[in-house]
Structure formats: structure tokens, C-alpha cells
Motif scaffolding. Sequence first.
Motif, PDB file in Angstrom:
ATOM      1  N   LEU A  92      48.215  34.009  38.298  1.00 42.03           N
ATOM      2  CA  LEU A  92      48.153  35.156  39.196  1.00 42.03           C
ATOM      3  C   LEU A  92      46.800  35.270  39.889  1.00 42.03           C
ATOM      4  N   LEU A  93      45.774  34.707  39.274  1.00 42.36           N
ATOM      5  CA  LEU A  93      44.440  34.808  39.857  1.00 42.36           C
ATOM      6  C   LEU A  93      44.351  34.083  41.196  1.00 42.36           C
ATOM      7  N   ASN A  94      45.295  33.169  41.446  1.00 44.34           N
ATOM      8  CA  ASN A  94      45.298  32.458  42.727  1.00 44.34           C
ATOM      9  C   ASN A  94      45.522  33.390  43.911  1.00 44.34           C
ATOM     10  N   THR A  95      46.162  34.542  43.652  1.00 44.52           N
ATOM     11  CA  THR A  95      46.462  35.474  44.745  1.00 44.52           C
ATOM     12  C   THR A  95      45.368  36.515  44.929  1.00 44.52           C
ATOM     13  N   LEU A  96      44.364  36.505  44.058  1.00 41.58           N
ATOM     14  CA  LEU A  96      43.355  37.557  44.089  1.00 41.58           C
ATOM     15  C   LEU A  96      42.018  37.029  44.599  1.00 41.58           C
ATOM     16  N   GLU A 150      52.803  40.435  46.210  1.00 41.14           N
ATOM     17  CA  GLU A 150      52.475  41.860  46.112  1.00 41.14           C
ATOM     18  C   GLU A 150      51.134  42.092  45.433  1.00 41.14           C
ATOM     19  N   PHE A 151      50.776  41.201  44.513  1.00 41.53           N
ATOM     20  CA  PHE A 151      49.532  41.393  43.774  1.00 41.53           C
ATOM     21  C   PHE A 151      48.297  41.239  44.661  1.00 41.53           C
ATOM     22  N   GLU A 152      48.482  40.701  45.855  1.00 39.59           N
ATOM     23  CA  GLU A 152      47.356  40.576  46.777  1.00 39.59           C
ATOM     24  C   GLU A 152      46.797  41.934  47.181  1.00 39.59           C
ATOM     25  N   VAL A 153      47.594  42.979  46.989  1.00 41.36           N
ATOM     26  CA  VAL A 153      47.123  44.325  47.328  1.00 41.36           C
ATOM     27  C   VAL A 153      45.903  44.707  46.497  1.00 41.36           C
ATOM     28  N   LYS A 210      43.327  43.149  46.114  1.00 40.99           N
ATOM     29  CA  LYS A 210      42.090  42.789  46.833  1.00 40.99           C
ATOM     30  C   LYS A 210      41.521  43.984  47.588  1.00 40.99           C
ATOM     31  N   ASN A 211      42.374  44.964  47.855  1.00 38.84           N
ATOM     32  CA  ASN A 211      41.934  46.145  48.609  1.00 38.84           C
ATOM     33  C   ASN A 211      41.395  47.260  47.721  1.00 38.84           C
ATOM     34  N   CYS A 212      41.477  47.061  46.411  1.00 39.42           N
ATOM     35  CA  CYS A 212      41.040  48.103  45.469  1.00 39.42           C
ATOM     36  C   CYS A 212      39.524  48.018  45.311  1.00 39.42           C
ATOM     37  N   LYS A 213      38.840  48.924  45.955  1.00 40.31           N
ATOM     38  CA  LYS A 213      37.382  48.842  46.083  1.00 40.31           C
ATOM     39  C   LYS A 213      36.654  48.989  44.752  1.00 40.31           C
ATOM     40  N   ASN A 214      37.252  49.734  43.815  1.00 41.19           N
ATOM     41  CA  ASN A 214      36.562  50.022  42.554  1.00 41.19           C
ATOM     42  C   ASN A 214      37.175  49.311  41.357  1.00 41.19           C
ATOM     43  N   LEU A 215      37.998  48.306  41.615  1.00 39.37           N
ATOM     44  CA  LEU A 215      38.601  47.550  40.522  1.00 39.37           C
ATOM     45  C   LEU A 215      37.511  46.827  39.730  1.00 39.37           C
ATOM     46  N   GLU A 216      37.435  47.120  38.435  1.00 40.56           N
ATOM     47  CA  GLU A 216      36.387  46.558  37.580  1.00 40.56           C
ATOM     48  C   GLU A 216      36.938  45.695  36.455  1.00 40.56           C
ATOM     49  N   ILE A 217      38.146  46.015  35.982  1.00 44.61           N
ATOM     50  CA  ILE A 217      38.686  45.380  34.782  1.00 44.61           C
ATOM     51  C   ILE A 217      40.034  44.749  35.098  1.00 44.61           C
ATOM     52  N   LEU A 218      40.186  43.488  34.738  1.00 38.10           N
ATOM     53  CA  LEU A 218      41.425  42.761  34.967  1.00 38.10           C
ATOM     54  C   LEU A 218      41.801  42.047  33.681  1.00 38.10           C
ATOM     55  N   ARG A 219      43.000  42.382  33.162  1.00 38.52           N
ATOM     56  CA  ARG A 219      43.502  41.752  31.940  1.00 38.52           C
ATOM     57  C   ARG A 219      44.862  41.156  32.260  1.00 38.52           C
ATOM     58  N   MET A 220      45.099  39.917  31.865  1.00 33.90           N
ATOM     59  CA  MET A 220      46.383  39.314  32.199  1.00 33.90           C
ATOM     60  C   MET A 220      46.746  38.170  31.271  1.00 33.90           C
ATOM     61  N   ARG A 221      48.046  37.963  31.157  1.00 28.89           N
ATOM     62  CA  ARG A 221      48.583  36.745  30.577  1.00 28.89           C
ATOM     63  C   ARG A 221      48.986  35.842  31.735  1.00 28.89           C
ATOM     64  N   TYR A 280      42.298  27.688  38.064  1.00 27.53           N
ATOM     65  CA  TYR A 280      42.847  28.988  38.417  1.00 27.53           C
ATOM     66  C   TYR A 280      41.798  30.095  38.297  1.00 27.53           C
ATOM     67  N   ILE A 281      40.818  29.881  37.425  1.00 24.31           N
ATOM     68  CA  ILE A 281      39.837  30.921  37.118  1.00 24.31           C
ATOM     69  C   ILE A 281      38.561  30.763  37.941  1.00 24.31           C
ATOM     70  N   PHE A 282      38.330  29.567  38.419  1.00 22.08           N
ATOM     71  CA  PHE A 282      37.071  29.257  39.096  1.00 22.08           C
ATOM     72  C   PHE A 282      36.770  30.251  40.217  1.00 22.08           C
ATOM     73  N   GLN A 283      37.759  30.554  41.058  1.00 20.00           N
ATOM     74  CA  GLN A 283      37.531  31.378  42.242  1.00 20.00           C
ATOM     75  C   GLN A 283      37.084  32.785  41.875  1.00 20.00           C
ATOM     76  N   ILE A 284      37.733  33.384  40.870  1.00 20.06           N
ATOM     77  CA  ILE A 284      37.372  34.760  40.523  1.00 20.06           C
ATOM     78  C   ILE A 284      36.012  34.813  39.831  1.00 20.06           C
ATOM     79  N   LEU A 285      35.641  33.735  39.121  1.00 20.76           N
ATOM     80  CA  LEU A 285      34.306  33.679  38.532  1.00 20.76           C
ATOM     81  C   LEU A 285      33.241  33.588  39.630  1.00 20.76           C
TER      82      LEU A 285
END
Length: 425
Positions: A222-226, A202-205, A207-218, A244-249
Motif C-alpha cells: 500500500l505504501l506504493n500509493t502514498l 482511494e488510499f492516495e487521498v 497524501k492530502n492529510c496535512k497532519n498525518l503522523e502515524i501509519l500502521r499497516m499490514r 516498497y518502503i524506500f520511498q516513504i523513508l
Amino acid sequence: MSIPILWQDPFSFEQKKSLLISKYFLSLGEDEKFILKGFGINTEFPKTLFDYARFLKVLDLSNLKSNSGAILYKLDLHILDDEINLELPYSLGQHKQFFSRLQNLTLNLMLFSTENATYLLSILEKNATKISALKLNKFHSEYEPKLIQALIRIIKSQEQLRQFSIVGKHYPEEFYGIILALESQKNSLQEVIIEYCNCSTEFEVLKNCKNLEILRMRYPELLNTLNCKINTLEIVDFQIDAPYIFQILENSGLLLQRLKFNSESTLEEPLLLEALKFFCPNITYLNISFIEFSTQLLELIDNLQNLQFFTLGCTCHTPAKKEHKMLARQFAEILPSTLQYLDLRGSWLKPYMNLFLNNCNAPLKKLLIYELDKKITELIIKFCIRNRTLKYVGLFEHWFLDDNIRNEMETYVTLVLHESIVVDL
């Protein structure tokens, strides 16, 4: 003029809450008085000079159980007595204006019956459509279907939801469409906070948030799905796994400006440092802990020429003092000319503070360190005289600070508690 301001959020003040509640009782409507009569409470209240309830903007229901006549901006529904719980939803349901400008909503529905929770959510769905920040606290996968559907309708009914936060209980794996409902907010959602939740498609949704700027997580799994490009990333975990973090960086690249890693260890640390150096040179805020004090770390810092706020907690596994002396000197010399805030967590740099302060030319305004002694005091004073920009020194350990040291330091800088000037995301 002072009465409307003071009574916007009166429960934030440290005083007897019962006195404030009695004032609100004086403003109750006839419906609320009728409920109180059912509990044997005398409702013959004297009239007041002000209608205090109408000034209320912030309401935490752990302090106040019910209110009438206010237009609410912030509501925290998380602690309710069972006896009051039977009446409260239906009382609030009669006051549509009460929720008309609600902007910040925190929900913990575990302490409500399903019937009352569903009814409350139906009130919010119809009357609170301007919520910009929604937090689901202690969410679990065992809510009844009609409650799940009510939460989905709340999300979809908002005009512009900007912040969404979900804090799981027992690491839920199923979300039954609640996260998918964020698709309806893809044009407005800017910040997402995820804590104590397991991975879900469900968290893959997001990816469609055009203005998402801030992501905080424990738990960064989960970053694997984004596949997001973000401005601010905060990750808290016992152990951070760099792959896990490499892709989002890589995806965020030049857009990433604020980054915080709070962990006790990092797997494949060189990979993380290399990714930050290569992909993210525009970072202005960096908070990183339990990282090895190494040449590769200094290469990353040297590449961050826009860095303004820097919090660093290092480990020193190698006993080579000569190498550490060299690194301490290089660390001081490479700090960028944009840096104004430096928070040195722990005492890892204490043996080399002379090399660091004597070679640091960064225009620091705030320096946070573990503790002061006579030697470090002299070094900071020399730094102040040479640097001329330092205004504050924040201390972790301050209980046993010598008065002579304090007086000597405060001729040049203001000594404060660490927590009073710490800069966090």
C-alpha cells in the motif's frame, strides 16, 4: 466520590457481569421497561441510592446490550444477539444525549441486518459528531450501497477525526468512496491503521492529510500509493520488501522518529538498512526483527544518536564465531548515550553476552533478555555495579528460574516478566 469513578467502565473488572447488568436494570427508563415487558420480564424494580447508568463512560456491547441515561465516550459495536438486535437500535435512537460526547467508535456491521445497521449509523451521524477514533472492523466489499453511503456520512459528519482504522475481511479491493471520505478530515487526521486490505487508488487521498503522523499497516504494498511524511511507521507482514518502503523513508526523512518492522524476513535487506541510515537519523524508537547481525546493521545503529528505545531480534546465518564476537563487542560500544531501553529478542546474543555487557556503557534503565543462567547473572550484576542506571531486567523465560539466581539478582535490580515492562508503539 468512588462510585462515579468505579462505574465509568465497570465491565473492565473481572467479576460477574450479570450482577452489574442487574444494577443497570434498576436505572432503565420507561421505554426500555416497555420492551422488557414484551419479553415477559418483570420490570417492577426497587429504587437505588445512585443512578448508576449516568456514570457510564465506556460500553462494550459484547458485555452489555443496552443502556439508558449515560453519556458515552467509547462504544464497541461488534457482537449482538439476533433477538436483541431487533430492538436495540430503536431503543438507542431515543437517547440522543447518550451519543453526544462519543469519542471512540468501533463498528463491525456484519452482524447487523442492513436495516438496523443503517438506522444505527443515521443516529450516530446526527448525534455523534465528536468522534476522534473510528475503527471499521471486518470490512468487506459486499455491503449494500445504502450502508456504504451511511458510513461515508458518518466520516464526513465528524468535527475532528484524528484516528481511522480499517481491518478488512477477505482482503477487500473496493471501498466505494469510504476511504475517499477521509478528504473531509484532511486537516485533523493524525493516525491511519490499515490491515488485511488490498491496494486501492482511494488510499492516495492520505497524501492530502496535512497532519498525518502515524501509519500502521499490514502488507506494505500500500505504501506504493502514498507520498506521506510521517512521524511513526509500523509495518507487519510475513515478508517485508524493502523497495516498497524506500520511498516513504525518503519522504519522511528527519521527521521519522518511531519505526517498527515485524516480519519473518526482509527482501533486499541492505537497501532497507542503507535507506534508514541515510534518510532517518532522528529515530528515537526502533523495533526490528529477523534482521541479519551484520556490519551494515551496526553502521545504522551507530548513526542513530537519539535512540532511546531499541528492540532487536537478529539472525546469525554465518557460522564464523570470531566475526560474531567482534560484532558483539562493537554493538556494545556503539550504543548511544541516549539509550535507556534495550529489548534483545531471542537468544542470538547469548553466546556473546560477556563481550556485550562488559563493553556496554549505555545508561540502560531496562534490559529485556530471553533467560537467566548463573553466568549471565554474574555479568548483569557486574554491569549494574559499573553502570548504576539499570533498574529492571525483564525475562521471557522465567518459569524455571533458580531461586538462588533470583535472590542474587534482586539485590541489584528488579526482576519482572517481559510483558510487564515491554515498550511498544
